[in-house]
Design a protein around this motif. Structure first.
Motif, short mmCIF file in Angstrom:
data_model
loop_
_atom_site.label_atom_id
_atom_site.label_comp_id
_atom_site.label_asym_id
_atom_site.label_seq_id
_atom_site.Cartn_x
_atom_site.Cartn_y
_atom_site.Cartn_z
N LYS A 213 69.85 66.59 12.02
CA LYS A 213 69.97 66.10 13.68
C LYS A 213 68.88 65.16 13.86
O LYS A 213 69.08 64.13 14.58
CB LYS A 213 69.99 67.41 14.72
CG LYS A 213 70.24 67.08 15.62
CD LYS A 213 70.71 68.55 16.37
CE LYS A 213 70.92 68.52 17.91
NZ LYS A 213 70.79 70.10 18.37
N LYS A 214 67.64 65.47 13.54
CA LYS A 214 66.38 64.84 13.66
C LYS A 214 65.37 65.04 13.01
O LYS A 214 65.05 66.06 12.49
CB LYS A 214 66.06 65.18 15.22
CG LYS A 214 65.33 64.20 15.97
CD LYS A 214 64.88 64.75 17.37
CE LYS A 214 63.71 63.68 17.97
NZ LYS A 214 63.03 63.91 19.27
N LYS B 207 71.70 70.43 11.81
CA LYS B 207 72.77 70.60 12.90
C LYS B 207 73.06 72.11 12.76
O LYS B 207 73.58 72.64 13.78
CB LYS B 207 73.78 69.82 12.25
CG LYS B 207 73.65 68.19 12.77
CD LYS B 207 74.88 67.20 12.39
CE LYS B 207 74.26 65.93 12.92
NZ LYS B 207 75.12 64.80 11.90
N GLN C 144 68.74 59.56 6.79
CA GLN C 144 69.90 59.18 6.55
C GLN C 144 70.95 60.31 6.10
O GLN C 144 72.28 59.97 5.88
CB GLN C 144 69.91 58.10 5.28
CG GLN C 144 69.24 56.82 5.46
CD GLN C 144 68.48 56.08 4.28
OE1 GLN C 144 69.06 56.44 3.24
NE2 GLN C 144 68.02 55.11 4.37
N GLN C 145 70.49 61.57 6.20
CA GLN C 145 71.26 62.53 5.79
C GLN C 145 72.11 63.09 7.04
O GLN C 145 71.51 63.32 8.05
CB GLN C 145 70.65 63.54 5.12
CG GLN C 145 69.50 63.34 4.07
CD GLN C 145 70.39 62.48 3.05
OE1 GLN C 145 71.23 62.84 2.23
NE2 GLN C 145 69.86 61.29 2.73
N SER C 146 73.25 63.21 6.71
CA SER C 146 74.22 63.49 7.83
C SER C 146 74.02 64.77 8.27
O SER C 146 74.25 65.34 9.67
CB SER C 146 75.89 63.24 7.41
OG SER C 146 76.04 64.31 6.34
N GLN C 147 73.55 66.01 7.57
CA GLN C 147 73.35 67.08 7.94
C GLN C 147 71.95 67.48 8.92
O GLN C 147 71.77 68.42 9.61
CB GLN C 147 73.16 67.99 6.97
CG GLN C 147 74.40 68.22 6.00
CD GLN C 147 74.37 67.33 5.02
OE1 GLN C 147 73.55 66.18 5.12
NE2 GLN C 147 75.04 67.25 3.90
#
Ligand SMILES: *Cc1c(COP(=O)(O)O)cnc(C)c1O
Length: 393
Positions: free
Chosen positions: A288-289, A320, A283-286
């Motif tokens: 990527k995978k 990211k 759930q963390q926007s930073q």
């Protein structure tokens, strides 16, 4: 060496009780036999022991009661006939190769391997005219195409380090044995331990362990083991140990015996923590995978509950912001230990491309997907909310 008496019990019981037999002192916990050699009643008995006409202890390079208790317990847990304990996980892999391979033999491996294992194969053993080939773990047709007449064994990890890729052991075993029934299937079961996965029940012939990880479970000792049948492991690999000497120390065997007694509860709780942690990470926007078998998005998620009972506790994720973001995140942690060890009660964090896989070429890293933004965590037994609060992107 299998402790058959314990075969009927369930793993949590085996991990605590098997391999134990009290001496005349009637101790309730394993003693450490800190002795390099053993005395004989007579010259005749010494001769009989050395010629194997009488069973018994000789010298701790190859017969030590504490080490044997560890071997019996691990053999019972893995469901194998024989187990040979070694000084480290790498010594186990080296002893396996020395025991089973001759110049001109071929070994087929997966690309995604523990960094040092790959270096042992390509930089050291290849000098002795052993041929190593590498294929992608889930590319069954590549395995099929590359198995040769002289392929003594195939070697892989499931899940892999650090990307947690899994493979269907039975399916791969069937594919390989259809081409060459004499090729053995060797699996590094370090990430799962016998509590989560029993490779020998799924078509494997040999199981390798770094006892350093979950079997100890508290980051104290280095050790390893090979489990399999009597002929290949109990005789061929054991004779390498006897003659070349990469043996486990009695003290370390004792630590592993004690560690195994809590293996079941440790594995369950650390897998639970890892699942909560991975569910939060996605759930963390930073991020990527996230690489974790317990996520429905994991490509081999379907093997959970079939081959592997729980997802394990290794959670890797790619940021990211590449290496800069990864190093920044690692340096800002207060609770996670910055160390390459895993399988500890303490959660650890590492940057694979500059540590465990730092000696690989960038091309090899890119091929398996170890990118500069990748972080590997081994989730331990702290409160998982504290671990989540310890990450500052
Ligand atoms: C650590 C590790 C090894 C090597 O074990 P050592 O005990 O460090 O020699 C081998 N395979 C895997 C998957 C590991 O994590």
């Amino acid at each position: 060496m299998t402790d058959n008496k314990w075969a009927k019990y369930r793993p949590a019981t085996q991990a605590i009780r098997s391999g134990f037999s009290a001496t005349n002192e009637q101790e309730h916990s394993e003693p450490i036999f800190a002795t390099s050699s053993f005395i004989f009643d007579s010259a005749q008995q010494a001769a009989d022991r050395f010629s194997y006409t009488e069973e018994g202890n000789i010298y701790s390079r190859f017969t030590n009661p504490t080490v044997q208790r560890f071997e019996q317990r691990l053999a019972t847990l893995e469901g194998g006939e024989s187990c040979v304990a070694t000084a480290s996980g790498m010594a186990a892999i080296t002893a396996l190769c020395m025991g089973l391979l001759s110049a001109g033999d071929h070994v087929l491996c997966s690309n995604g391997l523990f960094g040092t294992t790959k270096l042992l194969f390509t930089n050291i053993l290849a000098r002795f005219s052993i041929n190593f080939d590498f294929v992608d773990l889930n590319d069954y047709s590549a395995w099929e195409a590359k198995v040769q007449k002289n392929t003594r064994f195939i070697y892989f990890e499931t899940p892999t380090n650090p990307l947690t890729e899994m493979v269907d052991i039975q399916k791969l075993s069937d594919v390989v044995k259809a081409v060459n029934p004499n090729t053995l299937i060797a699996v590094d079961n370090c990430f799962c331990t016998p509590m989560l996965q029993l490779p020998l029940k799924h078509g494997a012939d040999i199981v390798i362990h770094s006892a350093t990880k979950y079997l100890d479970g508290q980051g104290r000792c280095i050790g390893g083991a090979i489990v399999g049948d009597k002929e290949n492991i109990g005789e061929k690999v054991y004779s390498v140990l006897r003659t070349s000497g990469p043996c486990m120390s009695p003290f370390n065997a004792w630590v592993f015996l004690k560690g195994m007694e809590t293996l079941d509860v440790r594995m369950k709780q650390s897998c639970f923590n890892a699942q909560v942690f991975a569910d939060w990470l996605v759930q963390q926007s930073q991020v990527k995978k996230v690489f974790f078998p317990g996520l429905a998005s994991h490509p081999q998620h379907h093997l959970l509950g079939v081959q592997q009972s729980l997802p394990g506790a290794i959670v890797s994720f790619e940021l990211k912001g590449g290496k800069e973001a990864a190093w920044k995140l690692i340096d800002k942690t207060a609770l996670f230990s910055i160390t390459s060890n895993l399988g500890d009660t303490r959660s650890t964090i590492t940057h694979p491309s500059t540590t465990t896989h730092g000696r690989w070429s960038e091309e090899d890293r890119q091929h398996v997907g170890i990118r500069q933004g990748l972080i590997r965590t081994s989730i331990g037994l702290e409160d998982v909310t504290d671990l989540i609060e310890d990450l500052h992107f």
